[in-house]
Motif scaffolding. Sequence first.
Motif, PDB file in Angstrom:
ATOM      1  N   UNK A 201       0.718  -1.190  -0.081  1.00 51.48           N
ATOM      2  CA  UNK A 201      -0.169   0.012  -0.064  1.00 51.48           C
ATOM      3  C   UNK A 201       0.814   1.162   0.023  1.00 51.48           C
ATOM      4  N   UNK A 202       2.214   1.119   0.430  1.00 52.17           N
ATOM      5  CA  UNK A 202       2.844   2.450   0.709  1.00 52.17           C
ATOM      6  C   UNK A 202       3.261   2.917  -0.664  1.00 52.17           C
ATOM      7  N   UNK A 203       3.127   1.922  -1.891  1.00 54.89           N
ATOM      8  CA  UNK A 203       3.554   2.574  -3.308  1.00 54.89           C
ATOM      9  C   UNK A 203       2.221   2.666  -4.003  1.00 54.89           C
ATOM     10  N   UNK A 204       1.241   2.668  -3.335  1.00 56.24           N
ATOM     11  CA  UNK A 204      -0.249   2.936  -4.160  1.00 56.24           C
ATOM     12  C   UNK A 204      -0.526   4.375  -4.119  1.00 56.24           C
ATOM     13  N   UNK A 205      -1.373   4.859  -5.094  1.00 52.92           N
ATOM     14  CA  UNK A 205      -1.654   6.369  -5.423  1.00 52.92           C
ATOM     15  C   UNK A 205      -2.964   6.108  -5.888  1.00 52.92           C
ATOM     16  N   UNK A 206      -3.823   7.060  -5.163  1.00 49.37           N
ATOM     17  CA  UNK A 206      -5.225   7.103  -5.749  1.00 49.37           C
ATOM     18  C   UNK A 206      -5.543   7.317  -7.161  1.00 49.37           C
ATOM     19  N   UNK A 207      -6.713   6.799  -7.708  1.00 47.24           N
ATOM     20  CA  UNK A 207      -7.137   7.019  -8.913  1.00 47.24           C
ATOM     21  C   UNK A 207      -7.706   8.409  -8.837  1.00 47.24           C
ATOM     22  N   UNK A 208      -7.475   9.225  -9.915  1.00 41.45           N
ATOM     23  CA  UNK A 208      -8.010  10.486  -9.579  1.00 41.45           C
ATOM     24  C   UNK A 208      -9.239  10.845 -10.584  1.00 41.45           C
ATOM     25  N   UNK A 209     -10.128  11.917 -10.192  1.00 39.76           N
ATOM     26  CA  UNK A 209     -11.163  11.997 -11.239  1.00 39.76           C
ATOM     27  C   UNK A 209     -10.942  13.059 -12.183  1.00 39.76           C
ATOM     28  N   UNK A 210     -12.110  12.781 -13.136  1.00 40.67           N
ATOM     29  CA  UNK A 210     -11.767  13.790 -14.171  1.00 40.67           C
ATOM     30  C   UNK A 210     -12.051  15.234 -13.686  1.00 40.67           C
ATOM     31  N   UNK A 211     -11.576  16.060 -14.523  1.00 41.34           N
ATOM     32  CA  UNK A 211     -11.951  17.624 -14.136  1.00 41.34           C
ATOM     33  C   UNK A 211     -12.249  18.133 -15.387  1.00 41.34           C
ATOM     34  N   UNK A 212     -13.655  18.078 -15.714  1.00 43.68           N
ATOM     35  CA  UNK A 212     -14.161  18.211 -17.016  1.00 43.68           C
ATOM     36  C   UNK A 212     -14.444  20.113 -17.022  1.00 43.68           C
ATOM     37  N   UNK A 213     -14.289  20.483 -18.217  1.00 44.93           N
ATOM     38  CA  UNK A 213     -14.551  21.937 -18.494  1.00 44.93           C
ATOM     39  C   UNK A 213     -16.071  22.200 -18.246  1.00 44.93           C
ATOM     40  N   UNK A 214     -16.687  23.279 -18.322  1.00 44.32           N
ATOM     41  CA  UNK A 214     -18.096  23.386 -18.124  1.00 44.32           C
ATOM     42  C   UNK A 214     -18.724  22.894 -19.409  1.00 44.32           C
ATOM     43  N   UNK A 215     -18.230  22.923 -20.737  1.00 46.89           N
ATOM     44  CA  UNK A 215     -18.651  22.316 -21.928  1.00 46.89           C
ATOM     45  C   UNK A 215     -18.732  20.996 -21.840  1.00 46.89           C
TER      46      UNK A 215
END
Length: 393
Positions: A201-215
């Motif tokens: 687990x010490x080498x794990x990084x979270x999956x990150x959400x999409x950061x959509x534009x307003x469009x």
Amino acid sequence: MAREDDQVRGIVAEGFEGVREAFTSVLDEARVAPEAQLVVHVDGRRVVDLWGGPGTEADTLTGLFSITKGATHLVVALLVQDGVLDLDRQVASYWPEFAAEGKDRLTLRELLAHRSGVVGVDGGFTTEELADDRLTAARLAGQRPFWEPGAAYGYHGFVIGALTGEVVRRVTGRSIQEIYEERIRAPYDLDFHLGLPEALEVRRADVLPMLPTAEEAALLAANATAPDSFQAVAFNQNATPPTDLVAFANSRAVRALGPTSVGGVGTARGVAGMYAAAISEVDGRAPLLKPETVTEFARVHYRGTDLITGNEDVFGLGFEELSARYSFLGPDAFGHSGATGSLAFADPASGVAYAYTRRRFGFPTGFGAGLENHRLAEAAVAAAAGRRVLSSE
């Protein structure tokens, strides 16, 4: 020029500089850094090992979503190759409870081609159920199919591993996770896990959400599906609450159990190493799959439109058929994409084993490989072809 925080790190073998250039362009052009890794093997030898984006190193482990299905169905392919499983035998002959609600005639071949019609369950699954393949399978056994089994196909996004896994369990007495560990992951020391040990687990990084534009956000909202649609059922959006993909992958309970449809955790090194072992001699070991097994699992068995995604003729058996989408690949190329935009495959024609993994969701998203895979994979295959020409002269 690439932004400082997106600088590409890693190495490429001579002749593969074009792959590095393509990867650098992907990170440089992205509005939001994809936090990516890219590894390529040719004929069993690693020739590209790159990574980039803030917070991502070569050995950063992350949730791989449906790339997991590649490991799952490599196990199934081995069992078919060994004669343990018969593709044309009815699923219910292995798993009697599955015969309920008119599913008694479905064959293993049809199941692997995503034709069972059991893409989810009425009312949806809890997170606890989706994390545990045995709980998922138990609910699916009695579920009425959403279309006539064998008559059409649709992506079984959250459940295909539990379905095929229960067949494997009934025949062998063991889970796909156990067989994968014994026959594939441990012998090749792959950093690709179906059940992540807590020590890693010490080498794990979270999956990150999409950061959509307003469009982009408006387009996503406009294309939202009804909660009772096939697509909503397949992605467990008919549950209360609906499944959040990011939260699901970032759950320790999910990572620990490693559900075989979407719960794998690993690096691009680990995934590419698995596909290299599938088709190439590695460390003196013969390829895991015989050519005739590759052809059987890679080819499209049924033609039609996917009732979940709307795509045409995507699946072989368990794996995605890739040559129609990527014309530079051979007819026996096989692999699987992942929800963040990742892609991994083996291409026997070029000897390429490819893995591009990314932590952050991109736009458009939801049904697999990001558009950048086309230029990355094409650069890799072109470089591999050039290498083979030089070695033959």
